[in-house]
Design a protein around this motif. Structure first.
Motif, short mmCIF file in Angstrom:
data_model
loop_
_atom_site.label_atom_id
_atom_site.label_comp_id
_atom_site.label_asym_id
_atom_site.label_seq_id
_atom_site.Cartn_x
_atom_site.Cartn_y
_atom_site.Cartn_z
N GLY A 162 36.95 59.05 44.19
CA GLY A 162 37.28 58.51 43.11
C GLY A 162 37.38 56.68 43.59
N LEU A 163 38.11 56.07 42.82
CA LEU A 163 38.19 54.76 43.11
C LEU A 163 39.38 54.23 43.74
CD1 LEU A 163 36.62 53.12 39.82
CD2 LEU A 163 35.24 53.33 42.43
N HIS A 164 39.76 54.76 45.12
CA HIS A 164 40.86 54.50 45.72
C HIS A 164 40.48 53.37 46.64
CE1 HIS A 164 40.20 57.11 49.25
NE2 HIS A 164 39.88 57.49 48.58
N ALA A 165 41.26 53.18 47.75
CA ALA A 165 41.27 52.21 48.70
C ALA A 165 39.72 51.68 49.40
CB ALA A 165 41.75 52.42 50.03
N LYS A 166 39.03 52.70 49.80
CA LYS A 166 37.64 52.32 50.40
C LYS A 166 36.67 51.91 49.36
CE LYS A 166 34.55 53.34 54.17
NZ LYS A 166 34.19 54.24 55.22
N PRO A 167 36.57 52.87 48.53
CA PRO A 167 35.54 52.71 47.64
C PRO A 167 35.77 51.77 46.57
CG PRO A 167 36.22 54.95 47.49
CD PRO A 167 37.01 54.39 48.68
N ALA A 168 36.98 51.38 46.39
CA ALA A 168 37.44 50.23 45.43
C ALA A 168 37.12 48.91 46.18
CB ALA A 168 39.09 50.12 45.10
N GLY A 169 37.15 48.88 47.66
CA GLY A 169 37.06 47.76 48.53
C GLY A 169 35.54 47.48 48.56
N VAL A 170 35.03 48.42 48.68
CA VAL A 170 33.31 48.29 48.53
C VAL A 170 32.78 47.66 47.24
CG1 VAL A 170 31.29 49.43 48.89
CG2 VAL A 170 32.92 50.10 50.40
N LEU A 171 33.43 48.52 45.89
CA LEU A 171 33.02 47.87 44.86
C LEU A 171 33.51 46.41 44.60
CD1 LEU A 171 32.19 49.26 41.97
CD2 LEU A 171 34.70 48.72 41.53
N VAL A 172 34.61 46.01 44.83
CA VAL A 172 35.10 44.50 44.73
C VAL A 172 34.11 43.51 45.57
CG1 VAL A 172 36.93 42.92 45.16
CG2 VAL A 172 37.40 45.24 43.78
N GLN A 173 33.95 44.16 46.83
CA GLN A 173 33.27 43.03 47.79
C GLN A 173 31.86 43.17 47.17
OE1 GLN A 173 32.52 44.75 51.49
NE2 GLN A 173 32.00 42.78 52.41
N ASN A 174 31.31 44.05 46.82
CA ASN A 174 29.68 43.65 46.25
C ASN A 174 29.54 43.13 44.58
OD1 ASN A 174 27.67 45.20 47.93
ND2 ASN A 174 29.40 46.41 48.16
N LEU A 175 30.58 43.47 43.76
CA LEU A 175 30.63 42.82 42.55
C LEU A 175 30.97 41.23 42.55
CD1 LEU A 175 32.39 45.48 40.37
CD2 LEU A 175 29.94 44.87 40.43
N SER A 176 31.68 40.76 43.73
CA SER A 176 31.91 39.54 43.99
C SER A 176 30.74 38.34 44.15
CB SER A 176 32.86 39.22 45.13
OG SER A 176 32.24 39.55 46.13
N ARG A 177 29.72 39.21 44.20
CA ARG A 177 28.25 38.57 44.39
C ARG A 177 27.75 38.11 43.25
NH1 ARG A 177 24.16 42.53 47.50
NH2 ARG A 177 25.17 43.84 45.43
N TYR A 178 28.31 38.73 41.95
CA TYR A 178 27.81 38.51 40.43
C TYR A 178 28.59 37.22 40.02
CZ TYR A 178 25.00 42.50 41.79
OH TYR A 178 23.95 43.46 42.59
N THR A 179 28.07 36.70 39.10
CA THR A 179 28.94 35.58 38.36
C THR A 179 29.77 36.35 37.21
OG1 THR A 179 27.08 34.66 37.28
CG2 THR A 179 27.96 33.64 39.12
N SER A 180 28.90 37.33 36.61
CA SER A 180 29.38 38.11 35.36
C SER A 180 30.78 38.83 35.61
CB SER A 180 28.30 39.08 35.38
OG SER A 180 26.97 38.89 34.96
N ASP A 181 31.46 38.97 34.50
CA ASP A 181 32.96 39.53 34.43
C ASP A 181 32.52 40.78 34.01
OD1 ASP A 181 34.17 37.06 34.36
OD2 ASP A 181 33.93 36.91 32.17
N VAL A 182 33.22 41.64 35.03
CA VAL A 182 33.22 43.21 34.95
C VAL A 182 34.41 43.55 34.60
CG1 VAL A 182 32.22 45.15 36.23
CG2 VAL A 182 31.31 43.05 36.64
N GLU A 183 34.42 44.74 33.70
CA GLU A 183 36.00 45.21 33.23
C GLU A 183 35.68 46.82 33.24
OE1 GLU A 183 37.33 45.12 29.07
OE2 GLU A 183 38.27 43.38 29.95
N PHE A 184 36.71 47.63 33.38
CA PHE A 184 36.56 48.85 33.30
C PHE A 184 37.72 48.95 32.46
CE2 PHE A 184 35.54 49.81 38.00
CZ PHE A 184 34.14 49.52 37.72
#
Length: 81
Positions: free
Chosen positions: A13-35
């Protein structure tokens, strides 16, 4: 703007490690991303927000991506999740 439902396939699921990878990679994009999950909205670029959401494998959430690189950001996100 892209808005679609996605089923989480990350085993943990989206807990510590996967959430960290997700945030790190999404920070490369300027678009707003919302769940959107269980009638709440979460900034997908915020690790604390994602961890607090309690999103688990097999659950469905709505992903909303809005900005100049939304297609690239959504494509990466869909592959990751």
């Amino acid at each position: 703007m892209i808005e679609k439902e996605i089923t989480v396939t990350i085993k943990e699921g989206l807990h510590a490690k996967p959430a960290g990878v997700l945030v790190q990679n999404l920070s490369r994009y300027t678009s707003d991303v919302e769940f959107r999950f269980k009638n709440r909205s979460y900034n997908a670029k915020s690790i604390l927000g994602l961890m607090g959401a309690g999103i688990r494998e097999g659950q469905v959430m709505t992903v909303r991506v809005d900005g100049p690189d939304e297609e690239e950001a959504f494509a990466w996100l869909k592959t990751f999740i």
